[in-house]
Scaffold this motif. Structure first.
Motif, short mmCIF file in Angstrom:
data_model
loop_
_atom_site.label_atom_id
_atom_site.label_comp_id
_atom_site.label_asym_id
_atom_site.label_seq_id
_atom_site.Cartn_x
_atom_site.Cartn_y
_atom_site.Cartn_z
N LEU A 62 0.82 -1.21 0.00
CA LEU A 62 0.00 0.00 0.00
C LEU A 62 0.86 1.26 0.00
CD1 LEU A 62 -2.78 -0.99 2.54
CD2 LEU A 62 -2.95 -0.89 0.05
N ARG A 63 0.31 2.34 -0.57
CA ARG A 63 1.04 3.61 -0.66
C ARG A 63 1.21 4.26 0.70
NH1 ARG A 63 -0.94 8.97 -4.01
NH2 ARG A 63 0.80 10.29 -3.42
N HIS A 64 0.14 4.28 1.50
CA HIS A 64 0.19 4.91 2.82
C HIS A 64 0.27 3.85 3.92
CE1 HIS A 64 -0.48 8.91 1.26
NE2 HIS A 64 -1.54 8.48 0.59
N HIS A 65 1.23 3.99 4.80
CA HIS A 65 1.37 3.15 6.00
C HIS A 65 1.39 1.65 5.70
CE1 HIS A 65 0.54 6.96 7.94
NE2 HIS A 65 -0.62 7.02 7.34
N PRO A 66 2.22 1.19 4.75
CA PRO A 66 2.27 -0.24 4.45
C PRO A 66 2.76 -1.05 5.65
CG PRO A 66 4.13 0.90 3.44
CD PRO A 66 3.21 1.96 3.98
N GLY A 67 2.12 -2.20 5.87
CA GLY A 67 2.53 -3.12 6.93
C GLY A 67 2.21 -2.69 8.34
N GLN A 68 1.57 -1.54 8.51
CA GLN A 68 1.30 -1.04 9.85
C GLN A 68 -0.03 -1.58 10.40
OE1 GLN A 68 1.64 3.19 10.35
NE2 GLN A 68 3.59 3.30 9.32
N ILE A 69 -0.11 -1.59 11.73
CA ILE A 69 -1.35 -1.93 12.40
C ILE A 69 -2.26 -0.70 12.35
CG2 ILE A 69 -2.40 -2.66 14.57
CD1 ILE A 69 -0.48 -4.72 13.20
N ALA A 70 -3.51 -0.91 11.98
CA ALA A 70 -4.41 0.22 11.79
C ALA A 70 -5.84 -0.14 12.13
CB ALA A 70 -4.34 0.70 10.33
N LEU A 71 -6.62 0.88 12.44
CA LEU A 71 -8.06 0.74 12.52
C LEU A 71 -8.61 0.70 11.10
CD1 LEU A 71 -8.55 3.46 15.25
CD2 LEU A 71 -9.03 1.03 15.57
N PRO A 72 -9.65 -0.07 10.83
CA PRO A 72 -10.23 -0.05 9.48
C PRO A 72 -10.67 1.37 9.14
CG PRO A 72 -11.17 -1.84 10.79
CD PRO A 72 -10.36 -0.99 11.73
N GLY A 73 -10.38 1.80 7.92
CA GLY A 73 -10.78 3.14 7.53
C GLY A 73 -9.97 3.66 6.37
N GLY A 74 -10.23 4.91 6.02
CA GLY A 74 -9.52 5.53 4.91
C GLY A 74 -10.09 6.89 4.59
N LYS A 75 -9.66 7.44 3.48
CA LYS A 75 -10.06 8.79 3.09
C LYS A 75 -11.53 8.85 2.71
CE LYS A 75 -8.46 8.36 -1.70
NZ LYS A 75 -9.75 8.34 -2.36
N VAL A 76 -12.09 10.03 2.84
CA VAL A 76 -13.48 10.25 2.45
C VAL A 76 -13.56 10.33 0.93
CG1 VAL A 76 -15.45 11.83 2.60
CG2 VAL A 76 -14.00 11.46 4.61
N ASP A 77 -14.36 9.45 0.34
CA ASP A 77 -14.58 9.44 -1.10
C ASP A 77 -15.73 10.38 -1.45
OD1 ASP A 77 -12.55 7.67 -1.55
OD2 ASP A 77 -13.84 5.92 -1.86
N PRO A 78 -15.81 10.81 -2.72
CA PRO A 78 -16.92 11.70 -3.12
C PRO A 78 -18.30 11.11 -2.84
CG PRO A 78 -15.23 11.64 -4.82
CD PRO A 78 -14.84 10.60 -3.80
N THR A 79 -18.41 9.78 -2.81
CA THR A 79 -19.71 9.15 -2.56
C THR A 79 -20.04 9.03 -1.07
OG1 THR A 79 -18.65 6.97 -2.67
CG2 THR A 79 -19.65 7.82 -4.70
N ASP A 80 -19.09 9.36 -0.20
CA ASP A 80 -19.32 9.29 1.24
C ASP A 80 -19.96 10.58 1.74
OD1 ASP A 80 -18.08 6.75 1.52
OD2 ASP A 80 -16.10 7.71 1.59
N ALA A 81 -20.96 10.45 2.60
CA ALA A 81 -21.61 11.63 3.17
C ALA A 81 -20.67 12.39 4.10
CB ALA A 81 -22.87 11.23 3.92
N ASP A 82 -19.82 11.66 4.81
CA ASP A 82 -18.92 12.27 5.78
C ASP A 82 -17.89 11.24 6.24
OD1 ASP A 82 -20.37 10.58 7.48
OD2 ASP A 82 -21.55 12.22 8.34
N GLU A 83 -17.12 11.59 7.27
CA GLU A 83 -16.08 10.70 7.79
C GLU A 83 -16.66 9.42 8.39
OE1 GLU A 83 -14.33 14.84 7.77
OE2 GLU A 83 -16.26 13.92 8.27
N ILE A 84 -17.84 9.52 8.99
CA ILE A 84 -18.47 8.32 9.56
C ILE A 84 -18.82 7.34 8.45
CG2 ILE A 84 -20.52 7.47 10.78
CD1 ILE A 84 -20.50 10.11 12.37
N ALA A 85 -19.40 7.86 7.37
CA ALA A 85 -19.74 7.00 6.23
C ALA A 85 -18.49 6.37 5.63
CB ALA A 85 -20.49 7.81 5.17
N ALA A 86 -17.41 7.13 5.57
CA ALA A 86 -16.16 6.59 5.03
C ALA A 86 -15.62 5.46 5.91
CB ALA A 86 -15.12 7.71 4.91
N ALA A 87 -15.68 5.67 7.24
CA ALA A 87 -15.18 4.64 8.16
C ALA A 87 -15.99 3.36 8.04
CB ALA A 87 -15.22 5.17 9.59
N LEU A 88 -17.31 3.47 7.94
CA LEU A 88 -18.16 2.29 7.81
C LEU A 88 -17.96 1.59 6.48
CD1 LEU A 88 -21.44 3.70 9.40
CD2 LEU A 88 -19.91 1.98 10.39
#
Length: 197
Positions: A62-88
């Motif tokens: 992956l381009r960002h943070h490869p191999g790292q431990i992370a919470l599921p999630g990512g950037k807000v896409d144009p189809t996402d209403a907000d950050e909550i929608a993006a996380a889900l």
């Protein structure tokens, strides 16, 4: 001593006032990247049975943070209403977690990363049976950490490493083979401190 798992602990923690956090908190001499921050959302999903927290080990390509431990999630896409929608959405894509199984409790203040994101942590409870299904190519492994590790501020320590021709300090909370550190550790430390407040 950390109290035993209960949903009320999370609800109370979300009512404790707290400001935003940043990858620069421990490194005031490091200048943030220029430009506006890209909005993102991550899901801190605790299972209703015992409070275990779902995490991922990101794929090494992956381009960002490869191999790292992370919470599921990512950037807000144009189809996402907000950050909550993006996380889900990302939680469904990365580990197969259906949004219908998540009881949303609220959000933490945004966390600014050195890669130029303003990450909003979304806190939720997973209802019913759930077996993570890692997304091939994006998630190398999906696993869970126990609540008493995540919620105990004493499990977090400050470490440092060479970064951009200097030293960078960061939070870490290793657990067995999992090296929890950086933005994810800082976000969870903030939550742990609020649980203890």
């Amino acid at each position: 001593m950390i109290p035993a798992w209960s949903e009320d602990l999370l609800r109370q923690a979300l009512s404790v006032p707290a400001g935003p956090s940043s990858d620069y908190d421990l490194n005031p001499d490091v200048a943030p990247l220029p430009g506006s921050l890209r909005p993102a959302g991550v899901l801190a999903a605790f299972h209703e049975d015992d409070g275990r927290l779902i995490l991922t080990k990101r794929a090494s390509g992956l381009r960002h943070h490869p191999g790292q431990i992370a919470l599921p999630g990512g950037k807000v896409d144009p189809t996402d209403a907000d950050e909550i929608a993006a996380a889900l959405r990302e939680a469904r894509e990365e580990v197969g977690l259906d949004a219908a199984q998540v009881d949303l409790l609220g959000t933490l203040p945004p966390h600014r990363t050195v890669t130029g994101f303003a990450v909003t942590p979304v806190i939720g409870i997973v209802r019913g049976a759930f077996q993570p299904l890692p997304e091939p190519g994006e998630v190398e492994e999906a696993f869970a950490l126990p609540f008493d590790h995540v919620a105990d501020p004493s499990r977090y320590r400050v470490e440092r490493r060479r970064w951009r021709e200097g030293w960078r300090s960061y939070h870490a909370a290793p657990f067995g083979p999992y090296y929890l550190w950086g933005a994810t550790a800082r976000i969870l430390l903030g939550l742990a401190r609020r649980i203890r407040a």
